[in-house]
Design an enzyme around this catalytic site. Sequence first.
Site, PDB file in Angstrom:
ATOM      1  N   GLU A 230       0.893  -1.171   0.000  1.00  0.00           N
ATOM      2  CA  GLU A 230       0.000   0.000   0.000  1.00  0.00           C
ATOM      3  C   GLU A 230       0.926   1.215   0.000  1.00  0.00           C
ATOM      4  O   GLU A 230       1.507   1.554   1.028  1.00  0.00           O
ATOM      5  CB  GLU A 230      -0.883  -0.001   1.262  1.00  0.00           C
ATOM      6  CG  GLU A 230      -1.796  -1.213   1.405  1.00  0.00           C
ATOM      7  CD  GLU A 230      -3.061  -1.127   0.572  1.00  0.00           C
ATOM      8  OE1 GLU A 230      -3.202  -0.157  -0.195  1.00  0.00           O
ATOM      9  OE2 GLU A 230      -3.899  -2.033   0.675  1.00  0.00           O
TER      10      GLU A 230
ATOM     11  N   CYS B 217      -2.144   9.365   2.334  1.00  0.00           N
ATOM     12  CA  CYS B 217      -1.539   8.960   1.068  1.00  0.00           C
ATOM     13  C   CYS B 217      -2.436   9.234  -0.134  1.00  0.00           C
ATOM     14  O   CYS B 217      -1.965   9.385  -1.240  1.00  0.00           O
ATOM     15  CB  CYS B 217      -1.181   7.491   1.114  1.00  0.00           C
ATOM     16  SG  CYS B 217      -2.605   6.490   1.447  1.00  0.00           S
TER      17      CYS B 217
HETATM   18  N1  LIG Z   1      -1.370   3.318   0.312  1.00  0.00           N
HETATM   19  C1  LIG Z   1      -1.530   3.473   1.600  1.00  0.00           C
HETATM   20  O1  LIG Z   1      -2.438   2.913   2.203  1.00  0.00           O
HETATM   21  C2  LIG Z   1      -0.623   4.372   2.391  1.00  0.00           C
HETATM   22  C3  LIG Z   1       0.608   4.817   1.907  1.00  0.00           C
HETATM   23  N2  LIG Z   1       1.384   5.634   2.668  1.00  0.00           N
HETATM   24  C4  LIG Z   1       2.645   6.143   2.141  1.00  0.00           C
HETATM   25  O2  LIG Z   1       3.653   6.025   3.142  1.00  0.00           O
HETATM   26  C5  LIG Z   1       4.567   7.098   3.097  1.00  0.00           C
HETATM   27  C6  LIG Z   1       4.693   7.745   4.438  1.00  0.00           C
HETATM   28  O3  LIG Z   1       4.873   6.816   5.457  1.00  0.00           O
HETATM   29  P1  LIG Z   1       6.305   6.519   6.082  1.00  0.00           P
HETATM   30  O4  LIG Z   1       6.070   5.950   7.430  1.00  0.00           O
HETATM   31  O5  LIG Z   1       7.188   7.700   5.947  1.00  0.00           O
HETATM   32  O6  LIG Z   1       6.821   5.392   5.088  1.00  0.00           O
HETATM   33  P2  LIG Z   1       8.221   4.645   5.060  1.00  0.00           P
HETATM   34  O7  LIG Z   1       8.228   3.889   3.795  1.00  0.00           O
HETATM   35  O8  LIG Z   1       9.350   5.550   5.367  1.00  0.00           O
HETATM   36  O9  LIG Z   1       8.145   3.637   6.311  1.00  0.00           O
HETATM   37  C7  LIG Z   1       7.208   2.599   6.366  1.00  0.00           C
HETATM   38  C8  LIG Z   1       7.766   1.464   7.204  1.00  0.00           C
HETATM   39  O10 LIG Z   1       8.934   0.936   6.599  1.00  0.00           O
HETATM   40  C9  LIG Z   1      10.010   0.889   7.529  1.00  0.00           C
HETATM   41  N3  LIG Z   1      11.233   1.235   6.819  1.00  0.00           N
HETATM   42  C10 LIG Z   1      11.694   2.465   6.512  1.00  0.00           C
HETATM   43  N4  LIG Z   1      12.851   2.393   5.814  1.00  0.00           N
HETATM   44  C11 LIG Z   1      13.108   1.077   5.658  1.00  0.00           C
HETATM   45  C12 LIG Z   1      14.161   0.360   5.020  1.00  0.00           C
HETATM   46  N5  LIG Z   1      15.157   0.979   4.408  1.00  0.00           N
HETATM   47  N6  LIG Z   1      14.123  -0.988   5.072  1.00  0.00           N
HETATM   48  C13 LIG Z   1      13.118  -1.620   5.704  1.00  0.00           C
HETATM   49  N7  LIG Z   1      12.105  -0.984   6.319  1.00  0.00           N
HETATM   50  C14 LIG Z   1      12.095   0.336   6.305  1.00  0.00           C
HETATM   51  C15 LIG Z   1       9.654   1.896   8.601  1.00  0.00           C
HETATM   52  O11 LIG Z   1      10.224   1.521   9.821  1.00  0.00           O
HETATM   53  C16 LIG Z   1       8.139   1.866   8.616  1.00  0.00           C
HETATM   54  O12 LIG Z   1       7.649   0.892   9.497  1.00  0.00           O
HETATM   55  C17 LIG Z   1       4.030   8.029   2.035  1.00  0.00           C
HETATM   56  O13 LIG Z   1       4.735   7.823   0.842  1.00  0.00           O
HETATM   57  C18 LIG Z   1       2.589   7.609   1.884  1.00  0.00           C
HETATM   58  O14 LIG Z   1       2.059   7.910   0.633  1.00  0.00           O
HETATM   59  C19 LIG Z   1       1.005   6.006   3.913  1.00  0.00           C
HETATM   60  C20 LIG Z   1      -0.190   5.594   4.418  1.00  0.00           C
HETATM   61  C21 LIG Z   1      -1.096   4.757   3.713  1.00  0.00           C
HETATM   62  C1  LIG Z   2     -26.532   9.694  10.274  1.00  0.00           C
HETATM   63  C2  LIG Z   2     -27.695  10.228   9.569  1.00  0.00           C
HETATM   64  C3  LIG Z   2     -27.629  10.785   8.315  1.00  0.00           C
HETATM   65  C4  LIG Z   2     -26.436  10.872   7.489  1.00  0.00           C
HETATM   66  C5  LIG Z   2     -25.213  11.132   7.898  1.00  0.00           C
HETATM   67  C6  LIG Z   2     -24.064  11.286   7.065  1.00  0.00           C
HETATM   68  C7  LIG Z   2     -24.235  11.417   5.614  1.00  0.00           C
HETATM   69  C8  LIG Z   2     -22.833  11.295   7.613  1.00  0.00           C
HETATM   70  C9  LIG Z   2     -21.595  11.485   6.916  1.00  0.00           C
HETATM   71  C10 LIG Z   2     -20.439  11.295   7.551  1.00  0.00           C
HETATM   72  C11 LIG Z   2     -19.141  11.470   6.936  1.00  0.00           C
HETATM   73  C12 LIG Z   2     -19.026  12.098   5.648  1.00  0.00           C
HETATM   74  C13 LIG Z   2     -18.068  11.034   7.605  1.00  0.00           C
HETATM   75  C14 LIG Z   2     -16.731  11.087   7.100  1.00  0.00           C
HETATM   76  C15 LIG Z   2     -15.786  10.381   7.668  1.00  0.00           C
HETATM   77  C16 LIG Z   2     -14.460  10.350   7.155  1.00  0.00           C
HETATM   78  C17 LIG Z   2     -13.558   9.459   7.548  1.00  0.00           C
HETATM   79  C18 LIG Z   2     -13.866   8.470   8.578  1.00  0.00           C
HETATM   80  C19 LIG Z   2     -12.278   9.472   6.929  1.00  0.00           C
HETATM   81  C20 LIG Z   2     -11.374   8.548   7.155  1.00  0.00           C
HETATM   82  C21 LIG Z   2     -10.123   8.617   6.502  1.00  0.00           C
HETATM   83  C22 LIG Z   2      -9.142   7.730   6.666  1.00  0.00           C
HETATM   84  C23 LIG Z   2      -9.304   6.596   7.570  1.00  0.00           C
HETATM   85  C24 LIG Z   2      -7.922   7.885   5.968  1.00  0.00           C
HETATM   86  C25 LIG Z   2      -7.062   6.925   5.820  1.00  0.00           C
HETATM   87  C26 LIG Z   2      -5.844   7.187   5.160  1.00  0.00           C
HETATM   88  C27 LIG Z   2      -5.046   6.267   4.667  1.00  0.00           C
HETATM   89  C28 LIG Z   2      -5.349   4.864   4.655  1.00  0.00           C
HETATM   90  C29 LIG Z   2      -3.823   6.661   3.994  1.00  0.00           C
HETATM   91  O1  LIG Z   2      -3.113   7.578   4.299  1.00  0.00           O
HETATM   92  O2  LIG Z   2      -3.537   5.912   3.122  1.00  0.00           O
HETATM   93  C30 LIG Z   2     -28.829  11.307   7.635  1.00  0.00           C
HETATM   94  C31 LIG Z   2     -29.041  10.536   6.361  1.00  0.00           C
HETATM   95  C32 LIG Z   2     -28.615  12.754   7.351  1.00  0.00           C
HETATM   96  C33 LIG Z   2     -30.091  11.238   8.470  1.00  0.00           C
HETATM   97  C34 LIG Z   2     -30.176  10.224   9.492  1.00  0.00           C
HETATM   98  C35 LIG Z   2     -28.969  10.125  10.331  1.00  0.00           C
END
Ligand SMILES: NC(=O)C1=CN([C@@H]2O[C@H](COP(=O)(O)OP(=O)(O)OC[C@H]3O[C@@H](n4cnc5c(N)ncnc54)[C@H](O)[C@@H]3O)[C@@H](O)[C@H]2O)C=CC1
Ligand SMILES: CC1=C(/C=C/C(C)=C/C=C/C(C)=C/C=C/C=C(C)/C=C/C=C(C)/C=C/C=C(\C)C(=O)O)C(C)(C)CCC1
Length: 531
Positions: free
Chosen positions: A227, A261
């Site tokens: 990811e 991300c």
């Molecule tokens: N697609 C997805 O769900 C997500 C992607 N990301 C991506 O992660 C990055 C940011 O997170 P960071 O923690 O900075 O990522 P990172 O890649 O630096 O670290 C992630 C993990 O890898 C380990 N790590 C770091 N360098 C390493 C190496 N040389 N060898 C082995 N392991 C190593 C770290 O200890 C950590 O646990 C961003 O690029 C972001 O886009 C972040 C969250 C979610």
């Molecule tokens: C409840 C009732 C109604 C409707 C309610 C509504 C429409 C609620 C809407 C809620 C929303 C928009 C909540 C948004 C939440 C956002 C979240 C939890 C975001 C999470 C993001 C994450 C976990 C990000 C992760 C990032 C990752 C993995 C990354 O860096 O890669 C009505 C219909 C109005 C009426 C009855 C009651």
Amino acid sequence: MAPNVTIPEFQATQLDVIPAIASNARGTFRTHKTKSLKWRLVQLRKLYWAVEDYKNELVAALQKDLHKSEFESLLSEVDWVKNDCLFAIAHLETWAKDEKLGAPVVPATFSLMKFRIRKEPLGTALIIGPYNYPVQLVLVPLIGAISAGCTAVVKPSELAPSCAMVLKELVEKRLDANAYVVVNGGVPETTALMEEKWDKIFFTGSAQVGSIIARKAAETLTPVCLELGGKNPAFITKNANLKIAARRLMWGKTFNSGQVCMSQNYILIDRDSVPAFIEYLKEAYAEMFPNGAKASPDLARIVNPRHFARIKKMLDETKGKIVMGGQMDESELYIEPTAVLVSSTDDSMMREESFGPIFAIYPVHSLDQALNVANSVHRTPLALFSFGSKAENQRVLNEMTSGGATLNDAYFHGSVNTVPFGGVGDSGWGVSRGKASFDCFTHARTIAETPTWADALLRVRYMPYDWGRLKLMRRLTGQKPDFDRNGAVVKGFGYWASLFLGLGAKGVKGAFLRWLVVLASGYLWVEKRKV
Ligand SMILES: NC(=O)C1=CN([C@@H]2O[C@H](COP(=O)(O)OP(=O)(O)OC[C@H]3O[C@@H](n4cnc5c(N)ncnc54)[C@H](O)[C@@H]3O)[C@@H](O)[C@H]2O)C=CC1
Ligand SMILES: CC1=C(/C=C/C(C)=C/C=C/C(C)=C/C=C/C=C(C)/C=C/C=C(C)/C=C/C=C(\C)C(=O)O)C(C)(C)CCC1
């Protein structure tokens, strides 16, 4: 306010115990106890309560590591994981059930062989997490591993050290410690873990480290789910609602201070709409932060000085014009939500993944140009967003790929914990969350069972080969194409016969329903004539 709890100082796991930890997790898998559905459900239920009971510690740790507000910590980490547990608990039996394989996958001739797919745990998994959602992004894959019946070793990010320590206690005290262990540390510890043999590696983090992990895993042909990040574009056409687009994209870059991300890196916007869009951004900013972003208790901080310096460098090196924000304070690791108007894809704001509260605005004269720019900046980003007419949004979806996409909003497709989530190409391999997490740690094992008494029926496959039997079998079971060598469908006797017999319906079910209606109408007509 961060709850008043004590969190131990970060302590890395000793390198010399890592082989034993891995070996113990593998040994536990070989006891087969993790395969029992009952056992898995108990672990998932225990995990649910562990997260609930350690809620204060988790919130405090997130506050310490990222200055994450309690609101966001509950919404996107604690409640998120608890909901994922509940979803897995509710559906595990269905997911884990053998899938019977019948027609058309298995020809009717082989129905005696009871073809099915058995959902087998892959074995022992290694889960490596990033810093931005330090709790969610290791516990959600762990839920997948437990659901699938795997044992696992979890390596949280050392850049969120308080969370890492809480996770260690939470997992090892509450779950079966022979099956689920947390190893804490950074590069040396992860490198030591990578020397071990795993059955699946689930890595969330940067593309750069992802490639190190994938290369190492390839040496032992270990499957990996990656990811990763990406340079995610947002498209805004002249038909977009600019006010809504500004507000929603501001949310995308202020939630966790843009350390998400899938948040947008840059916005490709119709050039005539730029002045109004910037005004709406400022309006959204003022609404979200009436006393300024720095004073807001809601805005997280940048995780550490290194990432602060990385983001600052992007702003220092840009040739563009800051049109919103621009303030920063290193002593607090604070960076203001910042928009930069740029004119070149070589600009630092377009070249680097922002992974912070800053983003570029790149004016374009047409959607053609926008699609060309986006495809040249990063052809396979993790996410994209499109704000335009229905037709324009469809065009963006058709002409540019991404791991996931949201139309008319920032990452809603990634804001629901039960929906599959993952990248494409160099933004990630594989999907997770909900059932996808279960599948990620599961081997779909096809099984057939040939009845002992059926050997006579199988005579055709045995030597000495008998051409007569092969010809008979081909006559009885051989299939014929309904298309010619030019790829055109041939409407021969079979086509017209099935159209006629099926009353124009496509499948057997449709034909059956149509015949039912015809026969019922006929019957009613006859009955009516009798009276
Ligand atoms: N697609 C997805 O769900 C997500 C992607 N990301 C991506 O992660 C990055 C940011 O997170 P960071 O923690 O900075 O990522 P990172 O890649 O630096 O670290 C992630 C993990 O890898 C380990 N790590 C770091 N360098 C390493 C190496 N040389 N060898 C082995 N392991 C190593 C770290 O200890 C950590 O646990 C961003 O690029 C972001 O886009 C972040 C969250 C979610
Ligand atoms: C409840 C009732 C109604 C409707 C309610 C509504 C429409 C609620 C809407 C809620 C929303 C928009 C909540 C948004 C939440 C956002 C979240 C939890 C975001 C999470 C993001 C994450 C976990 C990000 C992760 C990032 C990752 C993995 C990354 O860096 O890669 C009505 C219909 C109005 C009426 C009855 C009651």
